[in-house]
Design a protein around this motif. Sequence first.
Motif, PDB file in Angstrom:
ATOM      1  N   THR A 294       0.837  -1.201   0.000  1.00 15.77           N
ATOM      2  CA  THR A 294       0.000   0.000   0.000  1.00 15.77           C
ATOM      3  C   THR A 294       0.869   1.246   0.000  1.00 15.77           C
ATOM      4  O   THR A 294       1.808   1.362   0.799  1.00 15.77           O
ATOM      5  CB  THR A 294      -0.919   0.024   1.242  1.00 15.77           C
ATOM      6  OG1 THR A 294      -1.726  -1.147   1.269  1.00 15.77           O
ATOM      7  CG2 THR A 294      -1.821   1.253   1.220  1.00 15.77           C
ATOM      8  N   LEU A 295       0.546   2.155  -0.893  1.00 12.06           N
ATOM      9  CA  LEU A 295       1.147   3.478  -0.906  1.00 12.06           C
ATOM     10  C   LEU A 295       0.013   4.463  -0.655  1.00 12.06           C
ATOM     11  O   LEU A 295      -0.941   4.532  -1.441  1.00 12.06           O
ATOM     12  CB  LEU A 295       1.823   3.762  -2.252  1.00 12.06           C
ATOM     13  CG  LEU A 295       2.359   5.189  -2.461  1.00 12.06           C
ATOM     14  CD1 LEU A 295       3.446   5.508  -1.443  1.00 12.06           C
ATOM     15  CD2 LEU A 295       2.872   5.369  -3.880  1.00 12.06           C
ATOM     16  N   GLY A 296       0.101   5.204   0.448  1.00 15.22           N
ATOM     17  CA  GLY A 296      -1.013   6.067   0.828  1.00 15.22           C
ATOM     18  C   GLY A 296      -0.590   7.493   1.091  1.00 15.22           C
ATOM     19  O   GLY A 296       0.575   7.784   1.393  1.00 15.22           O
ATOM     20  N   LEU A 297      -1.556   8.385   0.976  1.00 17.75           N
ATOM     21  CA  LEU A 297      -1.335   9.791   1.272  1.00 17.75           C
ATOM     22  C   LEU A 297      -2.614  10.350   1.889  1.00 17.75           C
ATOM     23  O   LEU A 297      -3.711  10.162   1.350  1.00 17.75           O
ATOM     24  CB  LEU A 297      -0.983  10.570   0.003  1.00 17.75           C
ATOM     25  CG  LEU A 297      -0.711  12.073   0.187  1.00 17.75           C
ATOM     26  CD1 LEU A 297       0.562  12.286   0.996  1.00 17.75           C
ATOM     27  CD2 LEU A 297      -0.615  12.775  -1.175  1.00 17.75           C
ATOM     28  N   GLU A 298      -2.441  11.042   3.008  1.00 12.23           N
ATOM     29  CA  GLU A 298      -3.577  11.665   3.677  1.00 12.23           C
ATOM     30  C   GLU A 298      -3.324  13.161   3.797  1.00 12.23           C
ATOM     31  O   GLU A 298      -2.225  13.592   4.176  1.00 12.23           O
ATOM     32  CB  GLU A 298      -3.793  11.061   5.064  1.00 12.23           C
ATOM     33  CG  GLU A 298      -4.940  11.704   5.827  1.00 12.23           C
ATOM     34  CD  GLU A 298      -5.085  11.149   7.237  1.00 12.23           C
ATOM     35  OE1 GLU A 298      -5.860  10.196   7.412  1.00 12.23           O
ATOM     36  OE2 GLU A 298      -4.396  11.675   8.145  1.00 12.23           O
ATOM     37  N   LEU A 299      -4.344  13.954   3.490  1.00 12.84           N
ATOM     38  CA  LEU A 299      -4.270  15.407   3.597  1.00 12.84           C
ATOM     39  C   LEU A 299      -5.377  15.875   4.538  1.00 12.84           C
ATOM     40  O   LEU A 299      -6.557  15.515   4.353  1.00 12.84           O
ATOM     41  CB  LEU A 299      -4.442  16.062   2.230  1.00 12.84           C
ATOM     42  CG  LEU A 299      -3.454  15.654   1.128  1.00 12.84           C
ATOM     43  CD1 LEU A 299      -3.824  16.316  -0.186  1.00 12.84           C
ATOM     44  CD2 LEU A 299      -2.032  16.005   1.539  1.00 12.84           C
ATOM     45  N   ARG A 300      -5.003  16.701   5.503  1.00  9.45           N
ATOM     46  CA  ARG A 300      -5.971  17.289   6.427  1.00  9.45           C
ATOM     47  C   ARG A 300      -5.631  18.765   6.587  1.00  9.45           C
ATOM     48  O   ARG A 300      -4.469  19.128   6.768  1.00  9.45           O
ATOM     49  CB  ARG A 300      -5.931  16.599   7.798  1.00  9.45           C
ATOM     50  CG  ARG A 300      -6.428  15.168   7.773  1.00  9.45           C
ATOM     51  CD  ARG A 300      -6.568  14.607   9.182  1.00  9.45           C
ATOM     52  NE  ARG A 300      -5.287  14.480   9.850  1.00  9.45           N
ATOM     53  CZ  ARG A 300      -5.014  14.913  11.072  1.00  9.45           C
ATOM     54  NH1 ARG A 300      -5.942  15.557  11.762  1.00  9.45           N
ATOM     55  NH2 ARG A 300      -3.813  14.739  11.604  1.00  9.45           N
ATOM     56  N   TRP A 301      -6.652  19.592   6.529  1.00  8.80           N
ATOM     57  CA  TRP A 301      -6.421  21.040   6.644  1.00  8.80           C
ATOM     58  C   TRP A 301      -7.409  21.618   7.661  1.00  8.80           C
ATOM     59  O   TRP A 301      -8.461  22.121   7.310  1.00  8.80           O
ATOM     60  CB  TRP A 301      -6.590  21.722   5.292  1.00  8.80           C
ATOM     61  CG  TRP A 301      -6.159  23.151   5.292  1.00  8.80           C
ATOM     62  CD1 TRP A 301      -5.240  23.735   6.109  1.00  8.80           C
ATOM     63  CD2 TRP A 301      -6.631  24.181   4.420  1.00  8.80           C
ATOM     64  NE1 TRP A 301      -5.091  25.066   5.821  1.00  8.80           N
ATOM     65  CE2 TRP A 301      -5.937  25.372   4.770  1.00  8.80           C
ATOM     66  CE3 TRP A 301      -7.544  24.222   3.377  1.00  8.80           C
ATOM     67  CZ2 TRP A 301      -6.169  26.576   4.124  1.00  8.80           C
ATOM     68  CZ3 TRP A 301      -7.758  25.423   2.716  1.00  8.80           C
ATOM     69  CH2 TRP A 301      -7.081  26.592   3.088  1.00  8.80           C
ATOM     70  N   PRO A 302      -7.073  21.535   8.954  1.00 10.39           N
ATOM     71  CA  PRO A 302      -7.969  22.079   9.975  1.00 10.39           C
ATOM     72  C   PRO A 302      -7.922  23.610   9.968  1.00 10.39           C
ATOM     73  O   PRO A 302      -6.854  24.222  10.022  1.00 10.39           O
ATOM     74  CB  PRO A 302      -7.415  21.511  11.278  1.00 10.39           C
ATOM     75  CG  PRO A 302      -5.984  21.215  10.991  1.00 10.39           C
ATOM     76  CD  PRO A 302      -5.897  20.868   9.541  1.00 10.39           C
ATOM     77  N   VAL A 303      -9.107  24.216   9.888  1.00  9.98           N
ATOM     78  CA  VAL A 303      -9.227  25.672   9.862  1.00  9.98           C
ATOM     79  C   VAL A 303     -10.018  26.091  11.089  1.00  9.98           C
ATOM     80  O   VAL A 303     -11.131  25.592  11.327  1.00  9.98           O
ATOM     81  CB  VAL A 303      -9.919  26.158   8.576  1.00  9.98           C
ATOM     82  CG1 VAL A 303     -10.018  27.678   8.580  1.00  9.98           C
ATOM     83  CG2 VAL A 303      -9.165  25.663   7.349  1.00  9.98           C
ATOM     84  N   LEU A 304      -9.466  27.001  11.865  1.00 12.93           N
ATOM     85  CA  LEU A 304     -10.087  27.453  13.106  1.00 12.93           C
ATOM     86  C   LEU A 304     -10.848  28.754  12.884  1.00 12.93           C
ATOM     87  O   LEU A 304     -10.311  29.715  12.339  1.00 12.93           O
ATOM     88  CB  LEU A 304      -9.011  27.666  14.179  1.00 12.93           C
ATOM     89  CG  LEU A 304      -9.489  28.240  15.516  1.00 12.93           C
ATOM     90  CD1 LEU A 304     -10.419  27.262  16.226  1.00 12.93           C
ATOM     91  CD2 LEU A 304      -8.287  28.584  16.398  1.00 12.93           C
ATOM     92  N   PHE A 305     -12.113  28.769  13.304  1.00 11.10           N
ATOM     93  CA  PHE A 305     -12.935  29.977  13.322  1.00 11.10           C
ATOM     94  C   PHE A 305     -13.319  30.237  14.767  1.00 11.10           C
ATOM     95  O   PHE A 305     -13.772  29.322  15.460  1.00 11.10           O
ATOM     96  CB  PHE A 305     -14.206  29.797  12.481  1.00 11.10           C
ATOM     97  CG  PHE A 305     -13.943  29.448  11.049  1.00 11.10           C
ATOM     98  CD1 PHE A 305     -13.790  30.436  10.095  1.00 11.10           C
ATOM     99  CD2 PHE A 305     -13.857  28.122  10.653  1.00 11.10           C
ATOM    100  CE1 PHE A 305     -13.553  30.115   8.779  1.00 11.10           C
ATOM    101  CE2 PHE A 305     -13.621  27.791   9.327  1.00 11.10           C
ATOM    102  CZ  PHE A 305     -13.461  28.787   8.386  1.00 11.10           C
ATOM    103  N   SER A 306     -13.160  31.439  15.232  1.00  9.64           N
ATOM    104  CA  SER A 306     -13.461  31.736  16.629  1.00  9.64           C
ATOM    105  C   SER A 306     -14.215  33.050  16.736  1.00  9.64           C
ATOM    106  O   SER A 306     -14.110  33.931  15.879  1.00  9.64           O
ATOM    107  CB  SER A 306     -12.177  31.818  17.464  1.00  9.64           C
ATOM    108  OG  SER A 306     -11.333  32.845  16.997  1.00  9.64           O
ATOM    109  N   SER A 307     -14.999  33.140  17.788  1.00  9.27           N
ATOM    110  CA  SER A 307     -15.719  34.361  18.113  1.00  9.27           C
ATOM    111  C   SER A 307     -15.605  34.573  19.608  1.00  9.27           C
ATOM    112  O   SER A 307     -14.895  33.839  20.306  1.00  9.27           O
ATOM    113  CB  SER A 307     -17.187  34.258  17.679  1.00  9.27           C
ATOM    114  OG  SER A 307     -17.852  33.276  18.457  1.00  9.27           O
ATOM    115  N   THR A 308     -16.295  35.585  20.098  1.00  9.26           N
ATOM    116  CA  THR A 308     -16.225  35.863  21.537  1.00  9.26           C
ATOM    117  C   THR A 308     -16.892  34.773  22.370  1.00  9.26           C
ATOM    118  O   THR A 308     -16.632  34.672  23.567  1.00  9.26           O
ATOM    119  CB  THR A 308     -16.891  37.213  21.836  1.00  9.26           C
ATOM    120  OG1 THR A 308     -18.242  37.182  21.367  1.00  9.26           O
ATOM    121  CG2 THR A 308     -16.128  38.344  21.171  1.00  9.26           C
ATOM    122  N   SER A 309     -17.748  33.960  21.772  1.00  3.54           N
ATOM    123  CA  SER A 309     -18.508  32.972  22.551  1.00  3.54           C
ATOM    124  C   SER A 309     -18.309  31.541  22.104  1.00  3.54           C
ATOM    125  O   SER A 309     -18.855  30.620  22.718  1.00  3.54           O
ATOM    126  CB  SER A 309     -20.009  33.288  22.489  1.00  3.54           C
ATOM    127  OG  SER A 309     -20.461  33.256  21.140  1.00  3.54           O
TER     128      SER A 309
END
Length: 794
Positions: A521-536
Amino acid sequence: MANRRAHMAGLLGATALVCLFAVALPSAPAFAQTVADLAPSVPEGAQMLLEADTLVYDNDASTVTAVGGVQIDYAGNRLVAQRVTYDRKTSRLVASGNVEVVNSDGTKIFSQEIDITDDFADGFVNTLRIETVDKTYFAAESAKREGGFLTTFNNGVYTACEPCEQKPDKAPIWRVKAQKIIWNGQKKTVRFENSNFEFFGFPIAFLPAFEIADPTVKRKSGFLMPGVSYKSELGVGVSIPYYFALSPTYDLTVKGTGYTRQGFLGEAEWRQRFNNGEYSLKMAGIYQMNPDKFDANTVDRGQNNDNKLRGMVGTKGHFDLNPRWAFGWNILAQTDKNFSRTYGINGFSDSTHRSEVYLTGLNDRNYFDLRAMRFQVQEEALDQDVDPLSNARADKQPWVLPSLDYAYIPDTPLAGGELSFDLNARVIQRSDLDAGLAATNGPTVHGIEGTSSRITAEAEWKRTIITDGGLLVTPLLAFRADGSYVDASAASLTAIDNMAADPRINVADDVRSSLFRYMATLGLELRWPVLFSSTSSTHVLEPMAQVFARPSESHISGLGIPNEDAQSFVFDAASLFERDKFSGYDRMEGGTRANLGLRYSGSYNNGWTTNALVGQSYHLAGDNSFAAPDLVNAGAYSGLETDTSDYVALAGIASPNGFSASVSGRFDERTFDVRRAEMKVGLDARPLAVSARYAFIEAQPLYGFANDRHEVTLGATARFNDEWRVFGSGTYDIKGDLLVKNGVGFAYDDECFTYMMSYSESREHDKPDDVSRTVGFNISFRTIGDFGNATSAL
């Protein structure tokens, strides 16, 4: 006169010192040991410290008296009183005025006056109250000690319930009031004479005489609490157990149960403990008087109603050979496949019992497990195709001789990534074919008659790289190799061929075969966590993509490697991003596949959290392993058998006040029709806890389920206070319009008393009018014993 703090070791003499501290003893009643028993526990050179407002020496009367706020500390024990006098002439020690003795282990003794001789053989106490370290309580108008070991409480009370802090004079949940309570320090027993058992302050039973072990005695020979049960085939059963405390390291319990319809059941259990482990051996047997009380199609009745002599032998053990290695076993042998479950033999009445012998090792990131196993399905139904006495159905369950698992992860990284190794091997032997109903492409074969063996070795390397933009890139390399040998019975294969023409099996060529297969097996995983924040709140949105390039899976349709450990298969959001989605080693996922999905999580300042995942899988090249049916049709109707999989999704929410909800499902890739769904809602907020679950599974004819399944389960528990609660649950089959199971109950439990009562009904789909009713009850008095049964079928 003397100062408030005075050293009295030389004033009262050694005998008086022993008397002063010996009043505080580590058992209940307080004066439970002789001085000879106690003396060895006193530290050599221990000194007594006295604090008092006034210390008076009377040489004419030969007395020494401490008056006002007296506190005497000796070897970790403490005596507090208003006045303490030691009389040298009579060798008596008298403590009076709110006397409290606290032993080093926490035992407390309260009295207005203690009068005792210096040899501790005789004494008298007025208005005595004792609180032991294990929270049991004695009280009496007076107590007298004689002979150095026998203590008699006059008009005494015993309970294991703590007094109410707000109302200390309120009667406890239960207590025993007796004209005399006799504590025997030699026999370690407490005897009650002319006693009344009170419940919530009301006498409910008069007991002329009964005896229990000293509450501090953890093991003592004697009768245990009896039990009662009822089952329609067995009748009313009354059990009387007797316990033999043969040694601090081993014991024996025997129990006799008389059933009104089946006779006498005898049981015996031997237990022994060692420094590094323990083991037990249990035996049970009965000569059934009326086997015909069982259904004619059950193993309990047997052929021609002659299944009378039944029994079992079971043993369990576990030993730690060293901090890394452990050895153990759990073995059951019985005359028929359902004896232990029919008679509820404790520890061996599970519906599917796995007898095994194992050796396990764990060190850092290395794991080793070697075991031999034998599966026994305890069921009532006989296999109608064979002789009922041959236990052919049980013989369809395999022997696993042996099963091996080994995992190793080196501590040193390789090329900046993590390297891991896994090894699995198994040998399975089955003496009878285990096959289901014939399907379109042949019968469902859960196991062949004969022997099959397999060894699997796998290595995996992966490394996660974080780019400047926050993208997580994980390359992966894996290689797996399998070796297998099968010796299948020609009669077994002929039987399969007779049930339905099966292109998956070649009777002439595949009776004995060996093979080797591999998967790279030759594998590749891509993950791109994007953070959104507010006051609450904060939210993380994470797109994910995987691609695994590998050759096609080989040796699927024949008998090269029968599918024994990968038969249970569910494709859902939880398994979307698994490299190999099969549940075991007998199948391996082949072909090039991509998995795409979007994952979300959120948290809020008010304590709420949310999560979700949605995705799909795509077969890109090679043979689709889930479209190639094996002997059990694993992968059929899974949602992965087409090049574009069904959609899978889940979503959940949780609150800090105990509320939670989740929904998950699988949806057709073209029509979005629901193929599988589950919804859960729960609330755990005292005084109420409720839960609801709905499940839907579309029909899977080739997998053994001909109809859709819709099921709703509801459950609730309501607490009136910290002790009282009521509960109930029910399961309803929507498709079959059948209440499959329902039950209600109530319970009371606190630190000294537990009571539970429940009632339930269950129905089979093929016999909706045949209702099985079950009543369970249990009463437990702490330090005295339990009475009742957990489940008594009516």
